[in-house]
Design an enzyme around this catalytic site. Structure first.
Site, PDB file in Angstrom:
ATOM      1  N   GLY A 183       0.647  -0.552   0.070  1.00 55.14           N
ATOM      2  CA  GLY A 183      -0.071   0.404  -0.209  1.00 55.14           C
ATOM      3  C   GLY A 183       0.749   1.467  -0.149  1.00 55.14           C
ATOM      4  O   GLY A 183       1.957   1.253  -0.658  1.00 55.14           O
ATOM      5  N   SER A 184      -0.143   2.532   0.043  1.00 52.10           N
ATOM      6  CA  SER A 184       0.590   3.922  -0.403  1.00 52.10           C
ATOM      7  C   SER A 184       1.621   4.049   0.909  1.00 52.10           C
ATOM      8  O   SER A 184       2.259   4.030   1.203  1.00 52.10           O
ATOM      9  CB  SER A 184      -0.212   4.658  -0.618  1.00 52.10           C
ATOM     10  OG  SER A 184      -1.523   4.921   0.306  1.00 52.10           O
ATOM     11  N   THR A 185       1.687   3.193   2.254  1.00 49.89           N
ATOM     12  CA  THR A 185       1.687   4.329   3.874  1.00 49.89           C
ATOM     13  C   THR A 185       3.533   2.843   4.012  1.00 49.89           C
ATOM     14  O   THR A 185       4.541   3.345   3.827  1.00 49.89           O
ATOM     15  CB  THR A 185       0.875   3.088   4.812  1.00 49.89           C
ATOM     16  OG1 THR A 185      -0.296   4.129   4.348  1.00 49.89           O
ATOM     17  CG2 THR A 185       1.397   3.824   6.066  1.00 49.89           C
ATOM     18  N   ASP A 199       2.719  -3.741   8.647  1.00 55.66           N
ATOM     19  CA  ASP A 199       2.119  -2.892   7.410  1.00 55.66           C
ATOM     20  C   ASP A 199       0.958  -2.221   7.585  1.00 55.66           C
ATOM     21  O   ASP A 199       0.978  -2.129   8.866  1.00 55.66           O
ATOM     22  CB  ASP A 199       1.421  -4.164   6.941  1.00 55.66           C
ATOM     23  CG  ASP A 199       0.670  -4.318   5.323  1.00 55.66           C
ATOM     24  OD1 ASP A 199       0.771  -3.417   5.257  1.00 55.66           O
ATOM     25  OD2 ASP A 199      -0.061  -5.394   5.119  1.00 55.66           O
ATOM     26  N   GLY A 200      -0.207  -1.180   6.430  1.00 55.20           N
ATOM     27  CA  GLY A 200      -0.406  -0.204   6.884  1.00 55.20           C
ATOM     28  C   GLY A 200      -2.101  -0.770   7.146  1.00 55.20           C
ATOM     29  O   GLY A 200      -2.623  -2.145   7.493  1.00 55.20           O
ATOM     30  N   ASP A 254      -6.694   0.274   6.202  1.00 55.64           N
ATOM     31  CA  ASP A 254      -7.925   0.870   6.247  1.00 55.64           C
ATOM     32  C   ASP A 254      -8.271   1.346   7.396  1.00 55.64           C
ATOM     33  O   ASP A 254      -8.770   2.751   6.965  1.00 55.64           O
ATOM     34  CB  ASP A 254      -9.111  -0.068   4.902  1.00 55.64           C
ATOM     35  CG  ASP A 254      -7.783  -0.582   3.837  1.00 55.64           C
ATOM     36  OD1 ASP A 254      -6.961   0.452   2.880  1.00 55.64           O
ATOM     37  OD2 ASP A 254      -7.576  -1.909   3.663  1.00 55.64           O
ATOM     38  N   GLU A 295      -1.542 -10.505   3.145  1.00 60.03           N
ATOM     39  CA  GLU A 295      -0.957  -9.388   4.217  1.00 60.03           C
ATOM     40  C   GLU A 295      -1.713 -10.695   5.463  1.00 60.03           C
ATOM     41  O   GLU A 295      -0.719 -10.896   6.206  1.00 60.03           O
ATOM     42  CB  GLU A 295      -1.641  -8.630   4.115  1.00 60.03           C
ATOM     43  CG  GLU A 295      -1.194  -8.015   2.769  1.00 60.03           C
ATOM     44  CD  GLU A 295      -1.863  -6.568   2.760  1.00 60.03           C
ATOM     45  OE1 GLU A 295      -1.536  -5.352   2.409  1.00 60.03           O
ATOM     46  OE2 GLU A 295      -3.143  -6.359   3.463  1.00 60.03           O
ATOM     47  N   LYS A 297      -7.415   6.657  10.178  1.00 61.77           N
ATOM     48  CA  LYS A 297      -7.401   5.549   9.667  1.00 61.77           C
ATOM     49  C   LYS A 297      -8.231   4.676  11.206  1.00 61.77           C
ATOM     50  O   LYS A 297      -8.561   3.402  10.983  1.00 61.77           O
ATOM     51  CB  LYS A 297      -6.736   4.788   9.338  1.00 61.77           C
ATOM     52  CG  LYS A 297      -6.048   5.114   8.385  1.00 61.77           C
ATOM     53  CD  LYS A 297      -7.042   4.365   7.154  1.00 61.77           C
ATOM     54  CE  LYS A 297      -5.314   5.164   5.442  1.00 61.77           C
ATOM     55  NZ  LYS A 297      -4.521   4.097   5.350  1.00 61.77           N
TER      56      LYS A 297
HETATM   57  O1  R5P Z   1      -4.385  -4.586   0.330  1.00 62.61           O
HETATM   58  C1  R5P Z   1      -3.813  -3.665   0.857  1.00 62.61           C
HETATM   59  C2  R5P Z   1      -3.437  -3.474   1.960  1.00 62.61           C
HETATM   60  O2  R5P Z   1      -4.664  -3.870   3.058  1.00 62.61           O
HETATM   61  C3  R5P Z   1      -3.362  -1.992   2.742  1.00 62.61           C
HETATM   62  O3  R5P Z   1      -2.192  -1.557   3.694  1.00 62.61           O
HETATM   63  C4  R5P Z   1      -3.965  -0.642   3.192  1.00 62.61           C
HETATM   64  O4  R5P Z   1      -5.242  -0.845   1.652  1.00 62.61           O
HETATM   65  C5  R5P Z   1      -3.541   0.431   3.419  1.00 62.61           C
HETATM   66  O5  R5P Z   1      -3.099   1.043   2.300  1.00 62.61           O
HETATM   67  P1  R5P Z   1      -2.611   2.235   2.525  1.00 62.61           P
HETATM   68  O6  R5P Z   1      -1.331   2.157   2.561  1.00 62.61           O
HETATM   69  O7  R5P Z   1      -2.329   2.817   0.261  1.00 62.61           O
HETATM   70  O8  R5P Z   1      -3.579   3.202   2.818  1.00 62.61           O
END
Ligand code: R5P
EC number: 5.3.1.6
Length: 217
Positions: free
Chosen positions: A29-31, A81-82, A84, A103, A121
């Site tokens: 993800g972006s984070t 990991d990030g 949502d 994940e 979040k």
């Molecule tokens: O499938 C993606 C993951 O679970 C990400 O960790 C989650 O969607 C958070 O993503 P982001 O850091 O882009 O908000």
């Protein structure tokens, strides 16, 4: 600060959980992309990484970080990991980027799960973010009917195929008061590969990017 700057601050703060001479579990993800950039600055102190998606694998390799197959390692100290959404019990909704299954597998192996998020979040009750469910393609309509019975409104994520060759149903309008039970119930539906509730195995630590700097809880 922008949301992306908050993500970046949380991601770089996660370096303190990365020990020298270890293999690090890396989410998606972006984070996490910010975290991978941070890892690149300490790559010479690492053995390498295990990755939860093809996208993260490509990014790690671009930075010269060796990526190991999960089957080739015995143990993993930390998974970063990030999410949502995350609640006060460190239960999460994940899978906005469709990487939930890998994940969840890497998180299951890791001794410690460190979740990196910006403060948007944080939620009192999970479910405002639609819950992603990875489904075997031929079971899509059946699983959607079963998810309706559980009180949600499933929507097929058009055009998305996961790294495992499956499809995603995003389930709207769930008010998740018992995340562990719902995680278990959805996993009982035949044809479901995984759902994006990370409650049975939640985060051990959370690093929150705030305008006052990263906070660890
Ligand atoms: O499938 C993606 C993951 O679970 C990400 O960790 C989650 O969607 C958070 O993503 P982001 O850091 O882009 O908000």
């Amino acid at each position: 600060m922008t949301q992306d700057e908050l993500k970046k601050a949380a991601a770089w703060a996660a370096l303190e959980f990365v020990k020298e001479n270890t293999i690090v579990g890396v989410g998606t993800g972006s984070t996490v992309n910010h975290f991978i950039d941070a890892l690149g600055t300490v790559k010479d102190t690492l053995v390498g990484a295990v990755s939860s998606s093809e996208a993260s694998t490509a990014r790690l390799k671009e930075l010269g970080i060796e990526v190991f197959e999960l089957n080739d390692i015995d143990a993993l100290d930390v998974y970063i990991d990030g999410a949502d959404e995350i609640n006060a019990q460190n239960e999460m909704i994940k899978g906005g980027g469709a990487a939930l299954t890998r994940e969840k597998i890497v998180a299951a192996v890791a001794k410690q799960f460190v979740c990196i998020v910006d403060d948007t979040k944080l939620v009192d009750t999970l479910g405002e973010f639609p819950l992603p469910v990875e489904v075997i393609p031929m079971a899509r309509s059946y699983v959607a009917r079963e998810l309706l019975k559980l009180g949600g409104d499933p929507v097929y994520r058009q055009g998305v195929v996961t790294d495992n060759g499956n499809v995603i149903l995003d389930v709207y309008n769930l008010n998740i008061t018992n995340a562990k039970q719902l995680e278990t119930d959805i996993n009982q539906i035949v044809g479901v590969v995984t759902n994006g509730l990370f409650a049975m195995r939640g985060a051990d630590k959370v690093i929150i990017g705030t305008k006052n700097g990263p906070q660890i809880k």
